[in-house]
Design a protein around this motif. Sequence first.
Motif, PDB file in Angstrom:
ATOM      1  N   ALA A  46       0.794  -1.266   0.036  1.00  0.00           N
ATOM      2  CA  ALA A  46      -0.033  -0.039   0.196  1.00  0.00           C
ATOM      3  C   ALA A  46       0.658   1.296   0.200  1.00  0.00           C
ATOM      4  CB  ALA A  46      -1.033  -0.150   1.308  1.00  0.00           C
ATOM      5  N   GLN A  47       2.097   1.256   0.501  1.00  0.00           N
ATOM      6  CA  GLN A  47       3.041   2.333   0.648  1.00  0.00           C
ATOM      7  C   GLN A  47       3.139   2.917  -0.769  1.00  0.00           C
ATOM      8  OE1 GLN A  47       6.580   2.104  -0.454  1.00  0.00           O
ATOM      9  NE2 GLN A  47       6.814   4.145   0.253  1.00  0.00           N
ATOM     10  N   GLY A  48       2.954   4.158  -0.877  1.00  0.00           N
ATOM     11  CA  GLY A  48       3.067   5.006  -2.107  1.00  0.00           C
ATOM     12  C   GLY A  48       1.966   4.776  -3.315  1.00  0.00           C
ATOM     13  N   SER A  49       0.890   4.288  -2.772  1.00  0.00           N
ATOM     14  CA  SER A  49      -0.138   3.854  -3.589  1.00  0.00           C
ATOM     15  C   SER A  49      -0.854   5.153  -4.163  1.00  0.00           C
ATOM     16  CB  SER A  49      -1.195   3.063  -3.215  1.00  0.00           C
ATOM     17  OG  SER A  49      -1.664   3.585  -1.854  1.00  0.00           O
ATOM     18  N   ASN A  50      -0.589   6.299  -3.355  1.00  0.00           N
ATOM     19  CA  ASN A  50      -1.236   7.427  -4.318  1.00  0.00           C
ATOM     20  C   ASN A  50      -0.579   8.259  -5.253  1.00  0.00           C
ATOM     21  OD1 ASN A  50       0.714   8.802  -2.653  1.00  0.00           O
ATOM     22  ND2 ASN A  50      -0.749   9.927  -1.425  1.00  0.00           N
ATOM     23  N   GLY A  51       0.604   7.794  -5.342  1.00  0.00           N
ATOM     24  CA  GLY A  51       1.506   8.104  -6.472  1.00  0.00           C
ATOM     25  C   GLY A  51       1.798   9.556  -6.589  1.00  0.00           C
ATOM     26  N   ALA A  52       2.268  10.192  -5.181  1.00  0.00           N
ATOM     27  CA  ALA A  52       2.651  11.507  -5.000  1.00  0.00           C
ATOM     28  C   ALA A  52       4.100  11.746  -4.919  1.00  0.00           C
ATOM     29  CB  ALA A  52       2.072  12.125  -3.614  1.00  0.00           C
ATOM     30  N   ARG A 105      10.489   7.731  -2.762  1.00  0.00           N
ATOM     31  CA  ARG A 105      10.202   7.064  -1.587  1.00  0.00           C
ATOM     32  C   ARG A 105      11.456   6.002  -0.994  1.00  0.00           C
ATOM     33  NH1 ARG A 105       6.133   5.860  -5.058  1.00  0.00           N
ATOM     34  NH2 ARG A 105       6.654   3.745  -5.269  1.00  0.00           N
TER      35      ARG A 105
END
Length: 113
Positions: free
Chosen positions: A36-42, A48
Amino acid sequence: MLNNWVDQLNNTRAAAAPFGEANPKMLTAFRGLNAAQGSNGALDAKTRELIAIAVAVTTRCDGCIASHASAARQAGATEAEVSDALGTAIALNAGAAYVYSLRAMEAFGQMGK
């Protein structure tokens, strides 16, 4: 050489198998957290991983250092970028020691009252 980091990474991965057999729900949850880490793509993967390797140093986790050094390399990080991220970790740890020293002095002062 301080450590064989390739062996560290492989040994850490190998040690996950018996843990996963003994505690499959925890291992599944941990893997889910990582997925789930980094899943928003910001942030891009390289950014990261630079953050992750700096955090790995501040938490003193050899397995994390090995894992995120490998991932940072795969994400295209340069030695200069890793060094810069680690410099930030060093500065933050010194800053944290300073701030907690202020807290300790305050606590000491309050004990005498």
